[in-house]
Write a protein that holds these residues in place. Structure first.
Motif, mmCIF file in Angstrom:
data_model
loop_
_atom_site.group_PDB
_atom_site.id
_atom_site.type_symbol
_atom_site.label_atom_id
_atom_site.label_comp_id
_atom_site.label_asym_id
_atom_site.label_seq_id
_atom_site.Cartn_x
_atom_site.Cartn_y
_atom_site.Cartn_z
ATOM 1 N N VAL A 119 20.487 -9.769 -21.979
ATOM 2 C CA VAL A 119 19.298 -9.708 -21.105
ATOM 3 C C VAL A 119 19.650 -9.319 -19.674
ATOM 4 O O VAL A 119 18.761 -8.939 -18.895
ATOM 5 C CB VAL A 119 18.537 -11.048 -21.118
ATOM 6 N N ASP B 24 18.444 -6.029 -18.149
ATOM 7 C CA ASP B 24 17.123 -5.843 -17.542
ATOM 8 C C ASP B 24 17.249 -5.611 -16.034
ATOM 9 O O ASP B 24 16.701 -4.645 -15.493
ATOM 10 C CB ASP B 24 16.224 -7.050 -17.818
ATOM 11 N N TYR C 288 26.425 -1.998 -17.175
ATOM 12 C CA TYR C 288 25.216 -1.890 -18.000
ATOM 13 C C TYR C 288 25.564 -1.445 -19.420
ATOM 14 O O TYR C 288 25.198 -2.085 -20.412
ATOM 15 C CB TYR C 288 24.299 -0.888 -17.309
ATOM 16 N N LYS D 213 16.798 -2.014 -13.972
ATOM 17 C CA LYS D 213 15.812 -1.867 -12.899
ATOM 18 C C LYS D 213 16.460 -1.265 -11.659
ATOM 19 O O LYS D 213 15.882 -0.401 -10.988
ATOM 20 C CB LYS D 213 15.197 -3.235 -12.590
ATOM 21 N N TYR E 101 17.159 -2.351 -26.618
ATOM 22 C CA TYR E 101 18.006 -2.146 -25.445
ATOM 23 C C TYR E 101 18.746 -0.810 -25.509
ATOM 24 O O TYR E 101 19.029 -0.195 -24.477
ATOM 25 C CB TYR E 101 18.979 -3.315 -25.275
ATOM 26 N N ARG F 105 16.282 1.671 -24.222
ATOM 27 C CA ARG F 105 16.168 1.562 -22.758
ATOM 28 C C ARG F 105 17.381 2.194 -22.077
ATOM 29 O O ARG F 105 17.248 2.868 -21.050
ATOM 30 C CB ARG F 105 16.055 0.094 -22.353
#
Length: 592
Positions: free
Chosen positions: A568, A571, A521, A575, A489, A492
């Protein structure tokens, strides 16, 4: 009923953040675990005997404006003086100033205890701490000698007076005017201020406002803002200073602390005393605001903690229903804490509040290092603290609105009544995403300024800290899956950040359109990192044979919950952050 966990506080300070490392610095060398424990015990005694007993009554009997003066709960007179006489207001200041040279980390921990006990009552003294700190840092010796002694002893209240009817977060539009007089450093102040916490009340003898105003003829915008001391009563003659209380705001929560609407200079006789240099007021005020922002995060975490403790106690005692597999209705009901969905809501509260506390104490320790360290250590601590401050303020503020809601849900119908304190915690949590900078403002600060400063150096330091924790966790077999997940993560998040940076120069409006989501985030990533750190500490304690297996296993389960249920969520946010659909930019007001 407990309103915080003493055991978790000990874990956060002494085991996980290793606060005793600060005593290696000369400024803190007189302190030890014994002195820190004495401070925490003293805070607990005040919280238990003076603050918590008034929690409900201060909410039910809120301040009133009577005859031009705000009347607060009678119990606040004793509490305010107690904080002053016991040295809480200036505890972090030097011995020469009458302080105790206490690390801010321990001072913040004491504040957490006070806030969990009764948030409203805790506001009064620590507002004074911030205001006095501005005077002692930037004011002349005359201002220091005139105003700080009675602020330290609790006789005088301190405030931060920024907001105006047409200038809330946008201080560029501030219009309160300062007109020079024949006396050097003395100005006539004219204007009005709104939403001033503890801006007037009868539990003190005078109110000392640290007020932003624009000197007549000063440059437009933020570069023309100066800082002034504007007392409610002049010193030493005690005469009114033309600072009038025009109104009081009645709030949905946090009712025990008054919020005033002030008119300044209606009779052209309000005197203000310039702090430091002209036109540098906003930079001075940001010292107090940055300290206050970490404090606001702690306020939220404290209220969330109190709600968690209340709902946990209820869940252990409240019988309701039976196990899904139990078909015999004659069997006794079980406590609701045995139901999986209730455990889910409790784990949500535990993981969020204890994760937030870990971050807040990490930031407090960074603040102490900025104060006492030198060279590279000081510089890196300062950069990292700058980056983390909007996260430390906003993540607990936003998420504890949800955790206090979960506390109400656990109590069911009882939680919606005033018979239990969780409804009050739910209301009191809601202010924190608003004051000391809204979530939107902090999102802009993080994405638009903090992650880009010094060519991304703070962001690099942040990533390095996370990687260091991941490396330590990989040495413990049970934590390898969590370390690898966080590593994925982190990568990402770095990719998402670089994608956004590509928009910064091309289209700033698009770049910043989802800044609040970016803050959420990165906030989730940050708390996950802090949980991995707590997981390492807990795992090592169990490996050493600690008899407190329930406590440490509870820590590891909370870490598991956060990684499984909260991490999670990055995610979906990720996006959205890389999407090319700029619908919020394209949307027009008339289309609503």
């Amino acid at each position: 009923m407990p309103f915080y966990s003493k055991r978790d506080l000990q874990f956060q300070l002494f085991e996980n953040q290793k606060v005793l490392e600060l005593t290696c610095f000369k400024y803190f060398e007189d302190h030890s675990q014994e002195t820190f424990q004495m401070v925490l015990e003293a805070a607990d005694q005040i919280a238990v005997t003076s603050l918590f007993p008034l929690l409900t009554d201060m909410d039910r009997n809120e301040p009133q404006l009577i005859g031009g003066k705000i009347k607060v709960h009678e119990g606040m007179k004793k509490i305010v003086r107690q904080f002053g006489q016991d040295g809480w207001i200036n505890a972090t200041f030097s011995y020469e100033e009458g302080g105790q040279q206490l690390p801010n980390t321990i001072h913040l921990a004491a504040g957490f205890i006070f806030q969990a006990a009764n948030y409203s009552s805790s506001v009064y003294p620590f507002l004074t701490t911030g205001a006095a700190n501005l005077i002692r840092t930037f004011g002349s010796q005359q201002l220091i000698d005139t105003f700080t002694p009675n602020m330290y002893n609790g006789k005088w209240q301190g405030t931060m007076a920024l907001t105006e009817p047409d200038a809330g977060s946008s201080l560029t539009d501030l219009s309160t005017m300062a007109i020079p007089t024949e006396k050097e450093g003395v100005f006539k102040i004219q204007g009005q201020k709104i939403y001033i916490s503890c801006g007037d009340h009868d539990a003190c003898e005078n109110v000392i406002h640290l007020m932003l105003a624009r000197i007549k003829g000063a440059p437009a915008g933020v570069k023309g803002i100066s800082l002034f001391v504007v007392p409610q009563k002049r010193v030493p003659d005690n005469e009114p200073n033309d600072v009038l209380t025009e109104g009081i705001y009645h709030k949905m929560g946090y009712k025990g602390a008054p919020i005033a609407h002030l008119m300044i200079g209606s009779n052209d006789s309000a005197e203000g005393y310039l702090v430091g240099e002209a036109n540098k007021g906003l930079s001075y005020m940001f010292q107090m605001m940055n300290e206050a922002r970490v404090g606001v995060g702690m306020n939220a975490a404290a209220i969330g903690t109190a709600a968690f403790q209340s709902s946990l106690a209820y869940a252990k005692e409240r019988p309701q229903g039976r196990k899904i597999t139990e078909k015999d209705p004659s069997k006794p009901q079980i406590p609701i804490i045995e139901h999986a969905d209730v455990k889910r809501m409790l784990l949500f509260q535990k993981s969020v509040t204890e994760g937030a506390l870990s971050l807040l104490f990490f930031c407090a320790k960074l603040g102490d290092l900025v104060h006492v360290a030198e060279g590279k250590e000081k510089e890196e601590a300062s950069l990292l603290l700058d980056l983390l401050t909007p996260i430390a303020k906003t993540y607990p503020s936003e998420i504890c609105c949800l955790t206090t809601s979960a506390a109400v849900q656990i109590l069911g119908g009882a939680g919606y009544t005033t018979d239990f304190p969780v409804e009050q915690y739910y209301r009191e949590a809601r202010i924190h995403p608003i004051h000391e900078g809204t979530t939107g403002i902090h999102g802009l600060d993080l994405l638009g300024r903090k992650v880009l400063m010094q060519e991304g150096k703070a962001l690099q330091l942040f990533a390095a800290e996370i990687i260091k924790t991941i490396s330590s966790a990989k040495k413990l077999n049970h934590l390898i899956p969590f370390a690898e997940k966080l590593e994925k993560y982190l990568q990402r998040a770095q990719q998402t950040s670089f994608h956004l940076f590509g928009k910064a120069s091309q289209n700033p409006e698009e770049f910043l359109s989802d800044a609040s989501l970016y803050l959420e985030y990165i906030g989730i990533l940050t708390i996950s990192w802090q949980w991995l750190s707590q997981g390492i500490t807990a795992h090592e304690a169990l490996d050493k044979g600690s008899p407190e297996t329930d406590f440490y296993k509870g820590k590891l389960m909370a870490m598991r919950y956060f990684f499984e249920y909260e991490l999670v969520k990055m995610d979906g946010l990720g996006k959205r952050l890389v999407s090319d659909d700029m619908l919020t930019v394209e949307m027009k007001g008339e289309w609503f």
